[in-house]
Design a protein around this motif. Structure first.
Motif, PDB file in Angstrom:
ATOM      1  N   PRO A 197      52.920  27.486  44.697  1.00  0.00           N
ATOM      2  CA  PRO A 197      53.573  26.247  44.255  1.00  0.00           C
ATOM      3  C   PRO A 197      53.496  26.094  42.735  1.00  0.00           C
ATOM      4  CG  PRO A 197      52.136  25.839  46.142  1.00  0.00           C
ATOM      5  CD  PRO A 197      51.850  27.237  45.683  1.00  0.00           C
ATOM      6  N   ARG A 198      54.473  25.397  42.164  1.00  0.00           N
ATOM      7  CA  ARG A 198      54.484  25.147  40.720  1.00  0.00           C
ATOM      8  C   ARG A 198      53.163  24.517  40.276  1.00  0.00           C
ATOM      9  NH1 ARG A 198      58.321  27.870  37.861  1.00  0.00           N
ATOM     10  NH2 ARG A 198      60.441  27.436  38.579  1.00  0.00           N
ATOM     11  N   GLY A 199      52.590  25.064  39.176  1.00  0.00           N
ATOM     12  CA  GLY A 199      51.373  24.502  38.617  1.00  0.00           C
ATOM     13  C   GLY A 199      50.112  24.868  39.362  1.00  0.00           C
ATOM     14  N   HIS A 200      50.196  25.796  40.292  1.00  0.00           N
ATOM     15  CA  HIS A 200      49.029  26.204  41.074  1.00  0.00           C
ATOM     16  C   HIS A 200      47.964  26.802  40.147  1.00  0.00           C
ATOM     17  CE1 HIS A 200      46.598  28.441  44.011  1.00  0.00           C
ATOM     18  NE2 HIS A 200      47.147  27.669  44.942  1.00  0.00           N
ATOM     19  N   PRO A 201      46.668  26.580  40.451  1.00  0.00           N
ATOM     20  CA  PRO A 201      45.597  27.137  39.598  1.00  0.00           C
ATOM     21  C   PRO A 201      45.684  28.641  39.380  1.00  0.00           C
ATOM     22  CG  PRO A 201      44.694  25.527  41.130  1.00  0.00           C
ATOM     23  CD  PRO A 201      46.131  25.694  41.497  1.00  0.00           C
ATOM     24  N   LEU A 202      46.207  29.386  40.356  1.00  0.00           N
ATOM     25  CA  LEU A 202      46.330  30.826  40.167  1.00  0.00           C
ATOM     26  C   LEU A 202      47.294  31.166  39.039  1.00  0.00           C
ATOM     27  CD1 LEU A 202      46.428  32.118  43.871  1.00  0.00           C
ATOM     28  CD2 LEU A 202      44.581  32.421  42.214  1.00  0.00           C
ATOM     29  N   THR A 203      48.314  30.332  38.849  1.00  0.00           N
ATOM     30  CA  THR A 203      49.269  30.557  37.766  1.00  0.00           C
ATOM     31  C   THR A 203      48.579  30.444  36.411  1.00  0.00           C
ATOM     32  OG1 THR A 203      50.964  29.546  39.160  1.00  0.00           O
ATOM     33  CG2 THR A 203      51.508  29.874  36.849  1.00  0.00           C
ATOM     34  N   LYS A 204      47.629  29.533  36.323  1.00  0.00           N
ATOM     35  CA  LYS A 204      46.960  29.256  35.044  1.00  0.00           C
ATOM     36  C   LYS A 204      45.957  30.335  34.650  1.00  0.00           C
ATOM     37  CE  LYS A 204      47.536  24.318  35.987  1.00  0.00           C
ATOM     38  NZ  LYS A 204      46.875  23.021  36.272  1.00  0.00           N
ATOM     39  N   LEU A 205      45.651  31.251  35.566  1.00  0.00           N
ATOM     40  CA  LEU A 205      44.741  32.343  35.222  1.00  0.00           C
ATOM     41  C   LEU A 205      45.345  33.254  34.159  1.00  0.00           C
ATOM     42  CD1 LEU A 205      43.376  33.447  38.730  1.00  0.00           C
ATOM     43  CD2 LEU A 205      42.193  32.090  36.990  1.00  0.00           C
ATOM     44  N   GLY A 206      46.671  33.378  34.181  1.00  0.00           N
ATOM     45  CA  GLY A 206      47.346  34.204  33.192  1.00  0.00           C
ATOM     46  C   GLY A 206      47.128  35.690  33.370  1.00  0.00           C
TER      47      GLY A 206
ATOM     48  N   ALA B 110      46.998  39.173  36.554  1.00  0.00           N
ATOM     49  CA  ALA B 110      47.198  39.619  37.935  1.00  0.00           C
ATOM     50  C   ALA B 110      45.915  39.424  38.725  1.00  0.00           C
ATOM     51  CB  ALA B 110      47.612  41.090  37.962  1.00  0.00           C
ATOM     52  N   VAL B 111      46.054  39.253  40.013  1.00  0.00           N
ATOM     53  CA  VAL B 111      44.890  39.020  40.866  1.00  0.00           C
ATOM     54  C   VAL B 111      44.834  40.087  41.968  1.00  0.00           C
ATOM     55  CG1 VAL B 111      44.925  36.540  40.441  1.00  0.00           C
ATOM     56  CG2 VAL B 111      46.150  37.466  42.428  1.00  0.00           C
ATOM     57  N   ALA B 112      43.644  40.315  42.460  1.00  0.00           N
ATOM     58  CA  ALA B 112      43.465  41.168  43.631  1.00  0.00           C
ATOM     59  C   ALA B 112      43.544  40.291  44.881  1.00  0.00           C
ATOM     60  CB  ALA B 112      42.112  41.877  43.571  1.00  0.00           C
ATOM     61  N   LEU B 113      44.036  40.851  45.966  1.00  0.00           N
ATOM     62  CA  LEU B 113      44.157  40.059  47.198  1.00  0.00           C
ATOM     63  C   LEU B 113      42.805  39.538  47.662  1.00  0.00           C
ATOM     64  CD1 LEU B 113      46.798  41.783  49.512  1.00  0.00           C
ATOM     65  CD2 LEU B 113      46.995  39.692  48.166  1.00  0.00           C
ATOM     66  N   THR B 114      41.749  40.315  47.442  1.00  0.00           N
ATOM     67  CA  THR B 114      40.426  39.874  47.874  1.00  0.00           C
ATOM     68  C   THR B 114      39.963  38.613  47.141  1.00  0.00           C
ATOM     69  OG1 THR B 114      39.479  41.489  46.322  1.00  0.00           O
ATOM     70  CG2 THR B 114      39.638  42.140  48.650  1.00  0.00           C
ATOM     71  N   GLU B 115      40.586  38.322  45.990  1.00  0.00           N
ATOM     72  CA  GLU B 115      40.238  37.110  45.248  1.00  0.00           C
ATOM     73  C   GLU B 115      40.843  35.852  45.853  1.00  0.00           C
ATOM     74  OE1 GLU B 115      40.360  37.172  40.784  1.00  0.00           O
ATOM     75  OE2 GLU B 115      41.449  39.047  41.140  1.00  0.00           O
ATOM     76  N   VAL B 116      41.928  36.017  46.594  1.00  0.00           N
ATOM     77  CA  VAL B 116      42.718  34.850  46.999  1.00  0.00           C
ATOM     78  C   VAL B 116      42.797  34.687  48.518  1.00  0.00           C
ATOM     79  CG1 VAL B 116      44.107  34.888  44.897  1.00  0.00           C
ATOM     80  CG2 VAL B 116      44.853  36.209  46.876  1.00  0.00           C
ATOM     81  N   VAL B 117      41.965  35.398  49.255  1.00  0.00           N
ATOM     82  CA  VAL B 117      42.075  35.365  50.720  1.00  0.00           C
ATOM     83  C   VAL B 117      41.787  33.987  51.307  1.00  0.00           C
ATOM     84  CG1 VAL B 117      41.624  37.812  51.071  1.00  0.00           C
ATOM     85  CG2 VAL B 117      39.699  36.214  50.903  1.00  0.00           C
TER      86      VAL B 117
ATOM     87  N   ALA C  80      38.043  42.963  54.577  1.00  0.00           N
ATOM     88  CA  ALA C  80      37.144  43.504  53.556  1.00  0.00           C
ATOM     89  C   ALA C  80      36.170  42.446  53.048  1.00  0.00           C
ATOM     90  CB  ALA C  80      37.963  44.080  52.393  1.00  0.00           C
ATOM     91  N   ARG C  81      36.622  41.197  53.016  1.00  0.00           N
ATOM     92  CA  ARG C  81      35.771  40.093  52.570  1.00  0.00           C
ATOM     93  C   ARG C  81      34.967  39.466  53.707  1.00  0.00           C
ATOM     94  NH1 ARG C  81      37.016  36.820  48.230  1.00  0.00           N
ATOM     95  NH2 ARG C  81      35.395  35.493  49.139  1.00  0.00           N
ATOM     96  N   GLY C  82      35.284  39.843  54.930  1.00  0.00           N
ATOM     97  CA  GLY C  82      34.574  39.278  56.069  1.00  0.00           C
ATOM     98  C   GLY C  82      34.957  37.837  56.362  1.00  0.00           C
ATOM     99  N   VAL C  83      36.227  37.488  56.093  1.00  0.00           N
ATOM    100  CA  VAL C  83      36.689  36.124  56.344  1.00  0.00           C
ATOM    101  C   VAL C  83      37.929  36.169  57.232  1.00  0.00           C
ATOM    102  CG1 VAL C  83      35.792  35.277  54.144  1.00  0.00           C
ATOM    103  CG2 VAL C  83      38.166  36.064  54.290  1.00  0.00           C
ATOM    104  N   THR C  84      38.265  35.023  57.799  1.00  0.00           N
ATOM    105  CA  THR C  84      39.464  34.896  58.621  1.00  0.00           C
ATOM    106  C   THR C  84      40.579  34.280  57.784  1.00  0.00           C
ATOM    107  OG1 THR C  84      38.134  34.568  60.608  1.00  0.00           O
ATOM    108  CG2 THR C  84      40.437  33.846  60.708  1.00  0.00           C
ATOM    109  N   PRO C  85      41.799  34.845  57.835  1.00  0.00           N
ATOM    110  CA  PRO C  85      42.899  34.270  57.041  1.00  0.00           C
ATOM    111  C   PRO C  85      43.122  32.796  57.395  1.00  0.00           C
ATOM    112  CG  PRO C  85      43.551  36.376  57.999  1.00  0.00           C
ATOM    113  CD  PRO C  85      42.239  36.006  58.620  1.00  0.00           C
ATOM    114  N   ARG C  86      43.301  31.993  56.384  1.00  0.00           N
ATOM    115  CA  ARG C  86      43.583  30.576  56.593  1.00  0.00           C
ATOM    116  C   ARG C  86      45.099  30.390  56.645  1.00  0.00           C
ATOM    117  NH1 ARG C  86      42.327  25.909  52.143  1.00  0.00           N
ATOM    118  NH2 ARG C  86      43.283  24.150  53.263  1.00  0.00           N
ATOM    119  N   VAL C  87      45.680  30.666  57.793  1.00  0.00           N
ATOM    120  CA  VAL C  87      47.129  30.601  57.957  1.00  0.00           C
ATOM    121  C   VAL C  87      47.524  29.180  58.348  1.00  0.00           C
ATOM    122  CG1 VAL C  87      49.096  31.458  59.270  1.00  0.00           C
ATOM    123  CG2 VAL C  87      47.257  33.025  58.623  1.00  0.00           C
ATOM    124  N   VAL C  88      48.342  28.554  57.504  1.00  0.00           N
ATOM    125  CA  VAL C  88      48.795  27.185  57.789  1.00  0.00           C
ATOM    126  C   VAL C  88      50.154  27.172  58.461  1.00  0.00           C
ATOM    127  CG1 VAL C  88      47.432  26.125  55.958  1.00  0.00           C
ATOM    128  CG2 VAL C  88      49.729  26.965  55.436  1.00  0.00           C
TER     129      VAL C  88
END
Length: 305
Positions: free
Chosen positions: A170-179, A181-188, A210-218
């Motif tokens: 979404p516009r203005g999302h915190p990930l955008t402000k990182l400036g 590229a991200v790895a998928l394991t950072e944003v799972v 790989a992170r040992g978490v369950t996807p948070r699918v909305v």
């Protein structure tokens, strides 16, 4: 007995529902029903029965199904041979496509193709890769544009391009402000909008494992445009093909690149073999290959490899 009747029967047998089959053939449900009734009248038996769960083949329908497939295949092969004599592309062309390709690549391409080959009547059906493969294999589709790998051994695939998947947020999302590229394991742990079985979804599931978490699918959907709109409304983030972002300044979402080595998809043109291609199908095959080579966005995706 006509090819339209056989197409109608095979499509309903494949889809299991009159509404879905009618949409795939570009017919109204009443028009589809008339084709099937005419076929059943000519054969003198019931081939299909409507139930609350969908259309079910009768014993006669099960027995007739392989013969209908072979008859339509033989008709296509004979038509292709005759069209080779004229060399002029004309007549119907049934094309299947992934939703993303149908929405973001084909509008310009089909418009240009129609100007070059006005005698070709093109019908477009959009679906997921497994359904497209099945449609080509059954002869319901002449060609299909889908993601590799192709699972059916009876089909021929010609790779068109390869592209990375990127994060739509979404516009203005915190990930955008990182400036960066991200790895998928950072944003799972982000809320996700996904299309089950797609390349991006499988990559997300692997990163979560790989992170040992369950996807948070909305939200799960089977439509890329619905996925994009949900991201725009702030429901969650999504992994999308770079093709979807070509005109992203006009859209209400931001793009975050995934680090090199991240998920990619390969897109191919699939058919049953050169012997089954009509003049119209061969013309479209050549046209799309040449068109893709001229696409700056696709060339840049290849250059990133």
């Amino acid at each position: 007995m006509t090819s339209e009747q056989l197409r109608a029967f095979l499509q309903v047998a494949q889809e299991g529902r009159f509404s879905t089959a009618a949409k795939g053939l570009g017919l109204s449900q009443s028009g589809l029903s008339r084709q099937l009734q005419s076929l059943e009248t000519e054969l003198g038996v019931r081939l299909l029965v409507r139930t609350p769960a969908g259309a079910v083949l009768t014993d006669a329908g099960e027995r007739f199904l392989p013969h209908a497939r072979r008859a339509l295949e033989a008709l296509f092969a004979g038509t292709a041979e005759l069209e080779q004599l004229s060399g002029i592309p004309h007549g119907p062309l049934a094309l299947g496509s992934l939703h993303t390709v149908g929405a973001y690549l084909l509008p310009d391409l089909i418009a240009a193709f129609a100007r070059s080959y006005p005698e070709v009547r093109l019908r477009l059906s959009e679906s997921l890769a497994p359904e497209l493969e099945e449609g080509v294999s059954r002869g319901v589709l002449d060609l299909a544009i889908l993601s590799l790998p192709v699972r059916r051994a009876d089909l021929v695939a010609q790779k068109l391009w390869e592209e990375p998947l990127v994060l739509a947020v979404p516009r203005g999302h915190p990930l955008t402000k990182l400036g960066r590229a991200v790895a998928l394991t950072e944003v799972v742990e982000e809320p996700w909008v996904v299309i089950p079985g797609m390349t991006g979804t499988r990559a997300l599931e692997a990163a979560c494992e790989a992170r040992g978490v369950t996807p948070r699918v909305v939200l799960e959907t089977d439509n890329s445009e619905a996925m994009r709109r949900m991201v725009e409304r702030g429901l969650g983030v999504a992994l999308v093909p770079e093709l979807m972002t070509r005109d992203h300044p006009a859209r209400e979402f931001d793009i975050v690149q995934v680090v090199p080595g991240g998920p990619r998809r390969q897109v191919a043109l699939v058919h049953r073999g050169e012997g089954y291609l009509t003049a119209a199908a061969r013309a479209f095959k050549k046209f799309i290959v040449e068109h893709v080579r001229k696409q700056p966005a696709i060339r840049s995706a290849e250059a990133q490899r």
